[in-house]
Design an enzyme around this catalytic site. Structure first.
Site, PDB file in Angstrom:
ATOM      1  N   LYS A  10       0.859  -1.200   0.000  1.00 17.57           N
ATOM      2  CA  LYS A  10       0.000   0.000   0.000  1.00 17.57           C
ATOM      3  C   LYS A  10       0.884   1.235   0.000  1.00 17.57           C
ATOM      4  O   LYS A  10       2.063   1.201   0.353  1.00 17.57           O
ATOM      5  CB  LYS A  10      -0.927   0.015   1.221  1.00 17.57           C
ATOM      6  N   ASP A 135      -2.568  -1.285  10.406  1.00 21.08           N
ATOM      7  CA  ASP A 135      -2.799  -1.354   8.965  1.00 21.08           C
ATOM      8  C   ASP A 135      -3.521  -2.622   8.525  1.00 21.08           C
ATOM      9  O   ASP A 135      -3.984  -2.699   7.383  1.00 21.08           O
ATOM     10  CB  ASP A 135      -1.467  -1.264   8.201  1.00 21.08           C
TER      11      ASP A 135
END
Length: 283
Positions: A10, A135
C-alpha cells in the site's frame, strides 16, 4: 487444498497526524490505496501445527511474524484445533512504509476464512486484524479508504484516478515507533490539510493532496529520501511522497509507460530498489 494469495503493498496518498492519544498512539487522517506490488502467501491446511517458511532469511518465522500470529488468532477465534503451513515469498521491501507485514497477516486471515467455508464474518475478521496492527484492517477492507482513528476506522473512497506509481526503496530500515516518538506536530510540512468534506466532492489530486506529516522526521534522518523525491519529479512524476513512516518514496505518473521510462532512468542506482505498480483503485 492449497491456496495461493497475492498480498499487495500500500501507499499513503496523504497522511495527516492529528494528535497524540492518551494510550500513546496517534490519531490520523489518511488516504490509503493498495498497489500492484505483491508478496505471495501460500496456505496448506495441516492437522494441528501452524508453521511458517519465508523466502527472506532476515524475517522471523516464529510469533514475531504477523502472518503466523494471524493464523493463531484465526484458530483461537474459530474455537477449534487446526493448523496451516504458510509459505511466504517476499517481494515488498521490509520496514519501508509499504505495509507488507500487515498485508501478509490480512491475506492469512482472509485465506483461512475461505478455506474453512467463511465461518467468521467480516466484522470479526476486522476485530482480529486490529489486534495485530493498525494497517491490517485496511488490507482486510480491500478498497481504497479514508482512514481515521489510529488507521482502523475506514471509509471507502472512489475518487482516485487511474495513476501509475513508481516506488523507490533505498537500503534503509525505518522504525515506525521511533518516527512517531520524535514527531513534533508543530513542525509538520502540511500547508492545507485535505478534509473529508472536500474529498467527498472532489477527486484525489496529486498536485494538491500529496502530504505526509511524518516526512519531517524521516527525511531529516535520511536526506537521501529528499533526493529520491526530487529525482522522481525531475523524471515527470505529478508528485512524490514518502509512504507511511518510510523509507520508501513513490512518484505518481499519468500512466505505466511514463512510470516505466522513469524506472529505466533510475535503473542501476546503487542501493535503490525500483518497482512499477498501478494504484489498485477498484475494490
Amino acid at each position: 487444498m492449497t491456496l495461493r494469495i497475492l498480498s499487495p503493498a500500500k501507499v499513503n496518498l496523504f497522511l495527516c497526524v492529528l494528535g497524540r492519544r492518551p494510550d500513546g498512539y496517534h490519531d490520523l487522517f489518511s488516504l490509503m490505496c493498495r498497489i500492484g506490488l505483491y508478496d505471495e502467501v501460500v496456505l496448506d491446511p495441516a492437522p494441528e501445527d501452524t508453521t511458517l517458511t519465508c523466502s527472506d532469511p532476515a524475517l522471523p518465522v516464529d510469533d514475531g511474524n504477523l502472518a503466523l500470529q494471524a493464523a493463531r488468532r484465526f484458530f483461537e477465534a474459530l474455537g477449534r484445533r487446526g493448523g496451516v503451513a504458510i509459505r511466504l515469498t517476499k517481494r515488498i521491501p521490509v520496514a519501508a512504509g509499504l505495509g507488507g507485514g500487515s498485508s501478509n497477516a490480512a491475506s492469512v486471515l482472509l485465506g483461512l476464512n475461505h478455506l474453512y467455508g467463511g465461518p467468521l464474518a467480516p466484522d470479526r475478521l476486522l476485530a482480529i486484524g486490529k489486534t495485530l496492527g493498525a494497517d491490517v484492517p485496511f488490507f482486510l477492507f480491500q478498497s481504497p479508504a479514508l482512514a481515521s482513528g489510529i488507521g482502523d476506522r475506514l471509509e471507502a473512497f472512489s475518487g482516485i484516478p487511474p495513476l501509475a506509481a513508481l516506488v523507490v526503496s533505498p537500503a534503509l530500515a525505518v522504525s515506525t515507533r521511533m518516527v512517531y516518538q520524535n514527531l513534533n506536530l508543530q513542525l509538520t510540512n502540511r500547508t492545507k490539510p485535505p478534509t473529508r468534506t472536500h474529498l467527498k466532492t472532489a477527486a484525489f489530486d496529486p498536485l494538491q493532496h500529496l502530504c505526509n506529516d511524518l516526512e519531517t522526521v524521516t527525511l531529516a534522518w535520511h536526506p537521501e529520501l529528499t533526493t529520491i523525491k526530487h529525482r522522481l519529479r525531475e523524471l515527470g512524476a505529478l508528485g512524490s511522497l514518502m509512504s507511511g513512516s518510510g523509507s520508501s518514496v513513490f512518484g505518481l505518473f499519468p500512466d505505466r509507460g511514463a512510470a516505466r521510462n522513469a524506472a529505466d532512468a533510475l535503473a542501476g542506482t546503487p542501493g535503490w530498489r525500483v518497482f512499477c505498480a498501478e494504484l489498485l483503485t477498484e475494490p
